[in-house]
Design a protein around this motif. Structure first.
Motif, PDB file in Angstrom:
ATOM      1  N   ASP A  28      33.492  35.280  33.551  1.00  0.00           N
ATOM      2  CA  ASP A  28      34.358  34.098  33.682  1.00  0.00           C
ATOM      3  C   ASP A  28      35.327  34.159  32.512  1.00  0.00           C
ATOM      4  O   ASP A  28      34.942  33.910  31.360  1.00  0.00           O
ATOM      5  CB  ASP A  28      33.497  32.835  33.655  1.00  0.00           C
ATOM      6  CG  ASP A  28      34.322  31.554  33.819  1.00  0.00           C
ATOM      7  OD1 ASP A  28      35.550  31.612  33.699  1.00  0.00           O
ATOM      8  OD2 ASP A  28      33.710  30.494  34.050  1.00  0.00           O
ATOM      9  N   PHE A  58      39.856  30.845  26.416  1.00  0.00           N
ATOM     10  CA  PHE A  58      38.557  30.212  26.116  1.00  0.00           C
ATOM     11  C   PHE A  58      37.588  31.360  25.888  1.00  0.00           C
ATOM     12  O   PHE A  58      37.903  32.512  26.227  1.00  0.00           O
ATOM     13  CB  PHE A  58      38.118  29.303  27.282  1.00  0.00           C
ATOM     14  CG  PHE A  58      38.073  29.994  28.613  1.00  0.00           C
ATOM     15  CD1 PHE A  58      36.916  30.641  29.060  1.00  0.00           C
ATOM     16  CD2 PHE A  58      39.208  30.059  29.428  1.00  0.00           C
ATOM     17  CE1 PHE A  58      36.889  31.305  30.278  1.00  0.00           C
ATOM     18  CE2 PHE A  58      39.189  30.730  30.651  1.00  0.00           C
ATOM     19  CZ  PHE A  58      38.022  31.351  31.072  1.00  0.00           C
ATOM     20  N   ASP A  78      42.008  31.354  34.512  1.00  0.00           N
ATOM     21  CA  ASP A  78      40.566  31.060  34.498  1.00  0.00           C
ATOM     22  C   ASP A  78      39.971  31.624  35.789  1.00  0.00           C
ATOM     23  O   ASP A  78      40.039  30.978  36.827  1.00  0.00           O
ATOM     24  CB  ASP A  78      40.361  29.540  34.398  1.00  0.00           C
ATOM     25  CG  ASP A  78      38.893  29.154  34.275  1.00  0.00           C
ATOM     26  OD1 ASP A  78      38.056  30.047  34.034  1.00  0.00           O
ATOM     27  OD2 ASP A  78      38.591  27.954  34.430  1.00  0.00           O
ATOM     28  N   GLU A 132      35.622  32.166  41.123  1.00  0.00           N
ATOM     29  CA  GLU A 132      36.637  31.205  40.673  1.00  0.00           C
ATOM     30  C   GLU A 132      38.034  31.789  40.816  1.00  0.00           C
ATOM     31  O   GLU A 132      38.313  32.886  40.325  1.00  0.00           O
ATOM     32  CB  GLU A 132      36.389  30.853  39.189  1.00  0.00           C
ATOM     33  CG  GLU A 132      37.442  29.926  38.603  1.00  0.00           C
ATOM     34  CD  GLU A 132      37.093  29.443  37.206  1.00  0.00           C
ATOM     35  OE1 GLU A 132      36.360  30.153  36.484  1.00  0.00           O
ATOM     36  OE2 GLU A 132      37.562  28.354  36.830  1.00  0.00           O
ATOM     37  N   GLU A 162      36.097  26.821  42.194  1.00  0.00           N
ATOM     38  CA  GLU A 162      35.055  27.664  41.601  1.00  0.00           C
ATOM     39  C   GLU A 162      33.633  27.199  41.912  1.00  0.00           C
ATOM     40  O   GLU A 162      32.889  26.810  41.014  1.00  0.00           O
ATOM     41  CB  GLU A 162      35.245  27.724  40.075  1.00  0.00           C
ATOM     42  CG  GLU A 162      35.426  26.372  39.398  1.00  0.00           C
ATOM     43  CD  GLU A 162      35.426  26.506  37.869  1.00  0.00           C
ATOM     44  OE1 GLU A 162      34.520  27.159  37.315  1.00  0.00           O
ATOM     45  OE2 GLU A 162      36.341  25.950  37.240  1.00  0.00           O
ATOM     46  N   THR A 191      36.710  33.827  37.737  1.00  0.00           N
ATOM     47  CA  THR A 191      35.333  34.324  37.669  1.00  0.00           C
ATOM     48  C   THR A 191      35.075  35.308  38.806  1.00  0.00           C
ATOM     49  O   THR A 191      35.440  35.041  39.955  1.00  0.00           O
ATOM     50  CB  THR A 191      34.322  33.168  37.790  1.00  0.00           C
ATOM     51  OG1 THR A 191      34.611  32.191  36.793  1.00  0.00           O
ATOM     52  CG2 THR A 191      32.895  33.673  37.587  1.00  0.00           C
TER      53      THR A 191
HETATM   54 MN    MN Z   1      36.065  29.712  34.397  1.00  0.00          MN
END
Ligand code: MN
Ligand code: GLY
Ligand code: MN
Length: 423
Positions: free
Chosen positions: A275, A244, A286, A391, A376, A288
């Motif tokens: 992140d 992402f 994913d 996260e 998170e 952070t």
């Molecule tokens: Mn994230």
């Protein structure tokens, strides 16, 4: 003479270097068989692959990849108990002409026929132009069609899948069209050992890239330099792409949840929130981390940071089979509210993680071993331009959970130490 040789080469090309699957054909066959077993005789599933766009790097759509393992554009998979072969892959005929979409320009492709049936394990590989006739023969027997259609942006051009959907709907109004996710969510929410190993590796790659970047961060750098360091760290470890858009937000940008412009220069005394997630073989991490730009948290930053960390730990302790994401969220929220920051926690604590960063699954689902979630919590105080999110990625196990990203420094002490070592 040369032209004739080139022609022979082009004809041989698809036979010699046809796309191989990442896993053996049975791996995907079992998934298709499970989908097939979820359909009754008056139902079918139609899964379009991603369409090819000129001068864009191709990425297969997640559901198509999940059921086939094939990375090739413009394909269509039909699963239908009423069809003679039960499953049909529709592929464009080989394009051996000269031109920007030809196989000479874009690489050899799988085509219709038995070679593809063998290479993919799919019972029938037909020419794409025959889809309409094949579907027409089946349509009278169908009440419901599960269709996988990712909508294009509002006002944007229609995707090939949308056009196909509208055509089917217009021609066969008696067939009710339902989202494929109604069937696939319950499959994709549970990860098998191959998927867990892939996510774990994506998490390791992400963590290692983050550690490198955190060690190099200093005031005066631009957010995009951090982004570039992290994404280079992904690439050089074999990740195909970020899962992402990477977030590297400093100072006032730490309070914007999905800020990803990453253009600002970082000033001393600020926080930097990163992140990010490496994608590996279609699965993403994913993670952070929020760090002080000049290597030391101020007292206020530390107070907020410790609260978020305590909330995260409380939430992770709750994760085990039988609980829901709502209970995980409640545990984090309670810690943040008790510390007086309740109104500054403005999002949910967890989502499922997998092929999509926000992967399929409901908040009311009871957790089971093999599910992977994020935990998170965050506190975002706009009037102080101060935002902190932490996260981590957590696998639900038989007895509780395993934090896949546990090796990524997360305490105040660990982060300050890492930043000192990079100086
Ligand atoms: Mn994230
Ligand atoms: N990176 C998006 C999210 O954390 O949900
Ligand atoms: Mn997340």
């Amino acid at each position: 003479m040369i032209a004739a040789l080139l022609r022979i080469l082009l004809i041989l090309l698809p036979l010699t270097t046809a796309t191989a699957l990442a896993r053996d054909t049975d791996y995907y066959k079992q998934r298709r068989d499970r989908l097939l077993s979820m359909l009754d005789r008056r139902e079918a599933a139609l899964i379009p692959g991603a369409w090819e766009k000129e001068l864009e790097t191709f990425r297969q759509s997640n559901n198509f990849y999940y059921f086939t393992g094939i990375e090739q554009p413009n394909l269509l998979l039909l699963i239908a108990p009423a069809a003679r072969s039960r499953e049909v892959l529709f592929l464009p005929a080989h394009n051996l002409e000269d031109g920007s979409m030809s196989e000479a320009w874009t690489g050899s492709k799988l085509g219709p026929g038995s070679a593809t049936e063998q290479a993919t394990g799919i019972a029938k590989a037909a020419e794409k132009g025959t889809f309409e006739t094949a579907f027409a023969a089946l349509a009278g027997e169908l009440d419901r069609l599960y269709f996988d259609c990712v909508p294009a942006g509002i006002g944007g051009p229609k995707s090939g899948a949308q056009v196909l959907l509208e055509t089917i709907h217009g021609r066969y109004p008696h067939i009710r069209i339902l989202p494929l996710s109604r069937l696939t969510d319950s499959l994709r929410i549970l990860k098998d050992s191959v998927e867990i190993a892939t996510i774990a590796r994506a998490v390791d790659i992400t963590g290692q890239a983050l550690v490198e970047a955190i060690g190099a961060v200093e005031a005066g750098m631009f957010e995009y330099e951090v982004e570039a360091m992290i994404e280079y760290g992904f690439s050089r470890r074999g990740s195909q792409r970020p899962g992402f858009p990477s977030i590297a937000g400093s100072g006032p940008n730490t309070v914007t949840l999905h800020y990803n412009e990453n253009r600002r220069r970082m000033e001393p005394g600020e926080l930097l929130l990163m992140d990010v997630g490496a994608e590996l073989d279609y699965y993403t991490a994913d993670i952070t981390r929020t760090v002080p730009v000049d290597g030391r948290f101020t007292d206020r930053q530390r107070q907020v940071y410790e609260t978020v960390l305590a909330a995260q730990q409380a939430a992770i302790e709750v994760v085990k089979p039988g609980v829901t994401l709502r209970e995980v969220h409640a545990a984090a929220s309670a810690v943040i509210a008790d510390a007086g920051f309740g109104k500054y926690f403005i999002h949910y604590t967890s989502h499922y993680l997998g092929m999509d960063v926000h992967d399929a699954g409901s908040r009311d689902e009871k957790l089971r071993p093999g599910m992977v979630i994020t935990v998170e919590p965050g506190i975002y105080i706009p009037e102080e331009t101060l935002g902190v999110r932490i996260e981590d990625d957590v696998l639900v196990t038989e007895n509780g959970s395993r934090v896949l990203s546990r090796d990524v420094p997360g305490t105040v002490g660990e982060i300050e130490k890492l930043m000192r070592s990079g100086r």
